[in-house]
Design a protein around this motif. Structure first.
Motif, PDB file in Angstrom:
ATOM      1  N   ASN A   1       0.798  -1.219   0.000  1.00  0.00           N
ATOM      2  CA  ASN A   1       0.000   0.000   0.000  1.00  0.00           C
ATOM      3  C   ASN A   1       0.831   1.269   0.000  1.00  0.00           C
ATOM      4  OD1 ASN A   1      -2.406  -1.430   0.128  1.00  0.00           O
ATOM      5  ND2 ASN A   1      -2.169  -1.701   2.338  1.00  0.00           N
ATOM      6  N   PHE A   2       1.794   1.323   0.899  1.00  0.00           N
ATOM      7  CA  PHE A   2       2.519   2.568   1.096  1.00  0.00           C
ATOM      8  C   PHE A   2       3.147   3.063  -0.202  1.00  0.00           C
ATOM      9  CE2 PHE A   2       6.253   5.056   2.377  1.00  0.00           C
ATOM     10  CZ  PHE A   2       5.606   6.040   3.083  1.00  0.00           C
TER      11      PHE A   2
ATOM     12  N   PHE B   1       0.462   4.363  -2.711  1.00  0.00           N
ATOM     13  CA  PHE B   1      -0.115   5.657  -2.334  1.00  0.00           C
ATOM     14  C   PHE B   1       0.887   6.776  -2.513  1.00  0.00           C
ATOM     15  CE2 PHE B   1      -2.666   3.129   1.014  1.00  0.00           C
ATOM     16  CZ  PHE B   1      -3.462   2.616   0.011  1.00  0.00           C
ATOM     17  N   ILE B   2       2.110   6.527  -2.071  1.00  0.00           N
ATOM     18  CA  ILE B   2       3.057   7.636  -2.045  1.00  0.00           C
ATOM     19  C   ILE B   2       3.455   8.048  -3.462  1.00  0.00           C
ATOM     20  CG2 ILE B   2       5.320   6.493  -1.872  1.00  0.00           C
ATOM     21  CD1 ILE B   2       4.825   8.827   0.766  1.00  0.00           C
TER      22      ILE B   2
ATOM     23  N   GLU C   1       1.637   7.769  -6.116  1.00  0.00           N
ATOM     24  CA  GLU C   1       0.487   8.452  -6.686  1.00  0.00           C
ATOM     25  C   GLU C   1       0.407   9.902  -6.183  1.00  0.00           C
ATOM     26  OE1 GLU C   1      -3.919   7.339  -6.014  1.00  0.00           O
ATOM     27  OE2 GLU C   1      -3.075   5.984  -7.494  1.00  0.00           O
ATOM     28  N   LEU C   2       0.554  10.050  -4.869  1.00  0.00           N
ATOM     29  CA  LEU C   2       0.418  11.377  -4.279  1.00  0.00           C
ATOM     30  C   LEU C   2       1.537  12.305  -4.700  1.00  0.00           C
ATOM     31  CD1 LEU C   2      -0.753  10.713  -0.658  1.00  0.00           C
ATOM     32  CD2 LEU C   2      -1.930  11.972  -2.434  1.00  0.00           C
TER      33      LEU C   2
ATOM     34  N   SER D   1       3.341  12.283  -7.245  1.00  0.00           N
ATOM     35  CA  SER D   1       3.329  12.709  -8.645  1.00  0.00           C
ATOM     36  C   SER D   1       2.167  13.666  -8.923  1.00  0.00           C
ATOM     37  CB  SER D   1       3.255  11.496  -9.571  1.00  0.00           C
ATOM     38  OG  SER D   1       2.166  10.680  -9.215  1.00  0.00           O
TER      39      SER D   1
END
Lengths: 159, 177
Positions: free
Chosen positions: B39-40, B43-44, B46-47, B49
């Motif tokens: 997950n990490f 998410f990271i 995606e965020l 960018s």
């Protein structure tokens, strides 16, 4: 993602042609807002990552997924009504939840109640408008948020 | 300094997680590695960018369309035109709903109609243009459009019901001072 890149690029070029100083000011403002919100967003990612590791995806999908039905809707509405989460954090979080199997109508209810219903901030609202109006507005918003979710459920698979 | 004070808890969590991540990688601690690689990481990336692009747009929007400009045009606006202006003002603002209450008070003092006050509160809690980029980015255009299209009638309905309710009662907005 590509679309966002294109839109941002186009806006940036247009803005730069229009007014260099304004563009610089806008970039500075954006950067400041980004830095202010970054620690909170990082914390949310960390906490959500750990929670999603501890709670299996099937369980989340069971509680809030397509099959969760009315219970899922109600739970989302209650969580959204009580929470005080800013949009800058709520939308990324909602994106993560969708990836973990939460259905879009449930997300719609969560977002709508989050934006429209504020149980925690009702005392503030009451000081401006009085308790009667605060209670009526919040109750109406709660009911209509559920209605929005139900319609979203009907329409989602049509398009 | 104020930054550290305000984000004390967040920074604590970030530092603790960094230490945990370092420890997991160093000792091959499996649950830690699973969190990091699963997950990490998704998410990271995606965020990291998407967020800078979104905030560039938000910053530009803020300098090109200052909300003070719209606010100036809202006086004794009533009728459809007043409703539209009030809604437009609400769409341009950011922040939680309780940030709308003082503005509602100002609008009320300026002669905004009761119905339009309810429209303002509803519009404020439906759509915020600076936030729209976020919503579309993370949940998609289809979701945003459907949500907005479905919420607009709800906002108008709520405003209508409340306006009717207050037709024979006194309605007053107080300032907090």
């Amino acid at each position: 993602m590509k679309l966002l890149l294109i839109i941002t690029g186009a806006c940036l070029i247009l803005s730069f042609i229009g007014d260099r100083r304004k563009t610089a000011l806008g970039l500075k403002k954006g950067a400041m807002m980004f830095l202010k919100i970054l620690p909170t967003i990082l914390t949310v990612i960390i906490v959500v990552s750990i929670l999603l590791y501890l709670v299996p995806e099937q369980k989340i999908a069971g509680w809030f997924g397509e099959e969760s039905g009315f219970d899922g809707y109600m739970a989302a509405a209650l969580v959204g009504s009580i929470s005080l989460i800013q949009g800058f954090i709520a939308f990324p979080m909602a994106g993560v939840l969708v990836q973990s199997g939460v259905s879009y109508p449930v997300i719609a209810i969560f977002i709508t109640t989050l934006l429209m219903v504020g149980i925690m901030t009702m005392p503030v609202e009451a000081r401006y408008f009085g308790w009667r109006m605060a209670l009526i507005r919040n109750s109406l918003a709660f009911v209509f948020a559920l209605v929005v979710g139900v319609f979203m459920g009907f329409l989602w698979n049509l398009f | 300094m104020r930054f550290i004070k305000k984000h004390g808890v967040n920074i604590g969590i970030i530092v603790a997680f960094s230490l945990f991540a370092g420890y997991s990688v160093y000792t091959d601690y499996l649950p830690g590695l699973e969190i990091l690689k699963g997950n990490f990481r998704t998410f990271i990336t995606e965020l990291i960018s998407m967020l800078p692009l979104m905030f560039i747009l938000i910053g530009l929007f803020d300098v090109w369309l200052p909300k003070e400009k719209v606010q100036k045009h809202i006086g004794a606006g009533s009728g459809i035109k007043g409703s539209l202006l009030v809604a437009l003002l609400a769409f341009m603002q950011a922040g939680p709903l309780y940030a709308a209450f003082p503005v509602a008070y100002t609008l009320w003092k300026k002669g905004c109609s009761r119905f339009n006050i309810f429209i303002y509160l509803g519009a404020f809690s439906t759509l915020k243009i600076p936030m729209l980029m976020f919503e579309i980015g993370f949940l998609g255009v289809k979701f945003s459009l459907l949500r907005i299209v479905l919420t607009m009638p709800a906002v108008i309905a709520i405003a209508f019901i409340m306006d009717r309710y207050y037709a024979k009662k006194s309605f007053e907005i107080k300032s907090l001072q």
